[in-house]
Design a protein around this motif. Structure first.
Motif, PDB file in Angstrom:
ATOM      1  N   GLU A 136       0.849  -1.194   0.000  1.00 50.60           N
ATOM      2  CA  GLU A 136       0.000   0.000   0.000  1.00 50.60           C
ATOM      3  C   GLU A 136       0.878   1.234   0.000  1.00 50.60           C
ATOM      4  OE1 GLU A 136      -2.815   1.369  -0.299  1.00 50.60           O
ATOM      5  OE2 GLU A 136      -2.774   3.130   0.942  1.00 50.60           O
ATOM      6  N   GLN A 137       0.590   2.161  -0.894  1.00 49.44           N
ATOM      7  CA  GLN A 137       1.356   3.386  -1.015  1.00 49.44           C
ATOM      8  C   GLN A 137       0.623   4.550  -0.395  1.00 49.44           C
ATOM      9  OE1 GLN A 137       4.239   1.659  -2.043  1.00 49.44           O
ATOM     10  NE2 GLN A 137       4.551   3.756  -2.467  1.00 49.44           N
ATOM     11  N   GLU A 138       0.469   4.600   0.863  1.00 52.92           N
ATOM     12  CA  GLU A 138       0.005   5.783   1.579  1.00 52.92           C
ATOM     13  C   GLU A 138      -0.453   5.368   2.960  1.00 52.92           C
ATOM     14  OE1 GLU A 138      -2.171   9.978   0.790  1.00 52.92           O
ATOM     15  OE2 GLU A 138      -3.175   8.234   0.027  1.00 52.92           O
ATOM     16  N   ARG A 139      -0.266   6.077   3.904  1.00 53.04           N
ATOM     17  CA  ARG A 139      -0.476   6.064   5.343  1.00 53.04           C
ATOM     18  C   ARG A 139      -1.331   4.972   5.981  1.00 53.04           C
ATOM     19  NH1 ARG A 139      -4.602  11.089   6.073  1.00 53.04           N
ATOM     20  NH2 ARG A 139      -6.028  10.207   4.620  1.00 53.04           N
ATOM     21  N   GLY A 140      -1.532   3.868   5.319  1.00 54.71           N
ATOM     22  CA  GLY A 140      -2.151   2.733   5.993  1.00 54.71           C
ATOM     23  C   GLY A 140      -3.656   2.724   6.062  1.00 54.71           C
ATOM     24  N   VAL A 141      -4.352   3.540   5.295  1.00 57.75           N
ATOM     25  CA  VAL A 141      -5.821   3.545   5.335  1.00 57.75           C
ATOM     26  C   VAL A 141      -6.359   2.180   4.930  1.00 57.75           C
ATOM     27  CG1 VAL A 141      -7.920   4.519   4.291  1.00 57.75           C
ATOM     28  CG2 VAL A 141      -6.052   6.025   4.972  1.00 57.75           C
ATOM     29  N   LEU A 142      -5.904   1.649   3.806  1.00 61.38           N
ATOM     30  CA  LEU A 142      -6.381   0.339   3.357  1.00 61.38           C
ATOM     31  C   LEU A 142      -5.963  -0.792   4.290  1.00 61.38           C
ATOM     32  CD1 LEU A 142      -6.112   0.360  -0.524  1.00 61.38           C
ATOM     33  CD2 LEU A 142      -8.155   0.408   0.886  1.00 61.38           C
ATOM     34  N   PRO A 143      -4.676  -0.895   4.655  1.00 56.39           N
ATOM     35  CA  PRO A 143      -4.304  -2.001   5.545  1.00 56.39           C
ATOM     36  C   PRO A 143      -5.109  -2.036   6.840  1.00 56.39           C
ATOM     37  CG  PRO A 143      -2.338  -0.960   4.685  1.00 56.39           C
ATOM     38  CD  PRO A 143      -3.508  -0.124   4.250  1.00 56.39           C
ATOM     39  N   ARG A 144      -5.317  -0.884   7.436  1.00 57.80           N
ATOM     40  CA  ARG A 144      -6.057  -0.843   8.697  1.00 57.80           C
ATOM     41  C   ARG A 144      -7.514  -1.270   8.522  1.00 57.80           C
ATOM     42  NH1 ARG A 144      -6.710   4.012  10.198  1.00 57.80           N
ATOM     43  NH2 ARG A 144      -5.523   5.170   8.653  1.00 57.80           N
ATOM     44  N   LYS A 193      -1.449 -10.182   4.129  1.00 59.42           N
ATOM     45  CA  LYS A 193      -0.230  -9.655   4.746  1.00 59.42           C
ATOM     46  C   LYS A 193       0.050  -8.322   4.065  1.00 59.42           C
ATOM     47  CE  LYS A 193       3.745  -9.191   6.760  1.00 59.42           C
ATOM     48  NZ  LYS A 193       3.733  -8.142   7.725  1.00 59.42           N
ATOM     49  N   TRP A 194       0.083  -7.242   4.847  1.00 57.50           N
ATOM     50  CA  TRP A 194       0.217  -5.889   4.311  1.00 57.50           C
ATOM     51  C   TRP A 194       1.596  -5.305   4.568  1.00 57.50           C
ATOM     52  CZ3 TRP A 194      -3.446  -3.199   1.570  1.00 57.50           C
ATOM     53  CH2 TRP A 194      -4.729  -3.761   1.536  1.00 57.50           C
ATOM     54  N   THR A 195       2.099  -4.610   3.569  1.00 57.66           N
ATOM     55  CA  THR A 195       3.284  -3.772   3.681  1.00 57.66           C
ATOM     56  C   THR A 195       2.838  -2.384   3.245  1.00 57.66           C
ATOM     57  OG1 THR A 195       4.752  -5.608   3.140  1.00 57.66           O
ATOM     58  CG2 THR A 195       5.631  -3.385   2.849  1.00 57.66           C
ATOM     59  N   ALA A 196       3.142  -1.374   4.027  1.00 57.79           N
ATOM     60  CA  ALA A 196       2.701  -0.015   3.695  1.00 57.79           C
ATOM     61  C   ALA A 196       3.907   0.914   3.640  1.00 57.79           C
ATOM     62  CB  ALA A 196       1.697   0.482   4.732  1.00 57.79           C
ATOM     63  N   ALA A 197       3.877   1.841   2.683  1.00 57.03           N
ATOM     64  CA  ALA A 197       4.976   2.789   2.519  1.00 57.03           C
ATOM     65  C   ALA A 197       4.413   4.185   2.305  1.00 57.03           C
ATOM     66  CB  ALA A 197       5.846   2.387   1.334  1.00 57.03           C
ATOM     67  N   ASP A 198       5.131   5.168   2.816  1.00 59.51           N
ATOM     68  CA  ASP A 198       4.762   6.565   2.613  1.00 59.51           C
ATOM     69  C   ASP A 198       6.030   7.390   2.725  1.00 59.51           C
ATOM     70  OD1 ASP A 198       1.871   8.295   2.937  1.00 59.51           O
ATOM     71  OD2 ASP A 198       3.729   9.383   3.323  1.00 59.51           O
ATOM     72  N   ILE A 199       6.089   8.485   2.010  1.00 58.21           N
ATOM     73  CA  ILE A 199       7.260   9.367   2.057  1.00 58.21           C
ATOM     74  C   ILE A 199       7.333  10.134   3.382  1.00 58.21           C
ATOM     75  CG2 ILE A 199       6.116  11.343   0.982  1.00 58.21           C
ATOM     76  CD1 ILE A 199       8.772  11.790  -0.575  1.00 58.21           C
ATOM     77  N   SER A 200       6.199  10.261   4.059  1.00 54.83           N
ATOM     78  CA  SER A 200       6.118  11.053   5.287  1.00 54.83           C
ATOM     79  C   SER A 200       6.307  10.190   6.536  1.00 54.83           C
ATOM     80  CB  SER A 200       4.766  11.761   5.358  1.00 54.83           C
ATOM     81  OG  SER A 200       4.560  12.292   6.648  1.00 54.83           O
ATOM     82  N   GLU A 201       7.349  10.495   7.286  1.00 55.52           N
ATOM     83  CA  GLU A 201       7.576   9.793   8.546  1.00 55.52           C
ATOM     84  C   GLU A 201       6.408  10.022   9.509  1.00 55.52           C
ATOM     85  OE1 GLU A 201      10.904   9.465  12.105  1.00 55.52           O
ATOM     86  OE2 GLU A 201      11.430  10.472  10.234  1.00 55.52           O
TER      87      GLU A 201
END
Length: 113
Positions: free
Chosen positions: A4-12, A20-28
């Motif tokens: 998932e490419q953004e702050r975890g909305v879908l994984p959550r 099994k989810w992996t999430a990434a975002d440019i913003s810490e």
């Protein structure tokens, strides 16, 4: 496995269905908030720009981009996505129009367009 490419909305929201989810975002900050909101869920978070992402070849069944696809350098990102996808994998690009109604910050960001 899903990337998932953004702050975890879908994984959550989809975690209960068993992927099994992996999430990434440019913003810490976005990743830290996602970790707080998903406490107790086994979601693997990474702070990285999509252009710099570098997971193993053939490692994801699905790659999602939620609300963020328009910001990517597509010439850089798409070859990486296809490399990271399994043979029968797919890319899902989402736009969730309801977010500005659910989240005050999302509403403020959308008002800038």
């Amino acid at each position: 496995m899903i990337l998932e490419q953004e702050r975890g909305v879908l994984p959550r929201n989809m975690y209960q269905y068993g992927a099994k989810w992996t999430a990434a975002d440019i913003s810490e900050n976005q990743i830290e908030q996602a970790k707080i909101l998903s406490k107790g869920m086994d979601i693997d978070y990474h702070v990285v720009s999509t252009e710099d992402i570098n997971f193993l070849d053939n490692s994801f069944d699905v790659i999602t981009a939620c609300q963020c696809f328009r910001y990517f350098d597509h010439e850089t990102v798409m070859p990486k996505f296809y490399r990271m996808l399994k043979q029968e994998g797919c890319i899902l690009v989402l736009y969730m129009a309801w977010l500005p109604f659910e989240d005050e910050i999302a509403g403020a960001v959308k008002s800038l367009y």
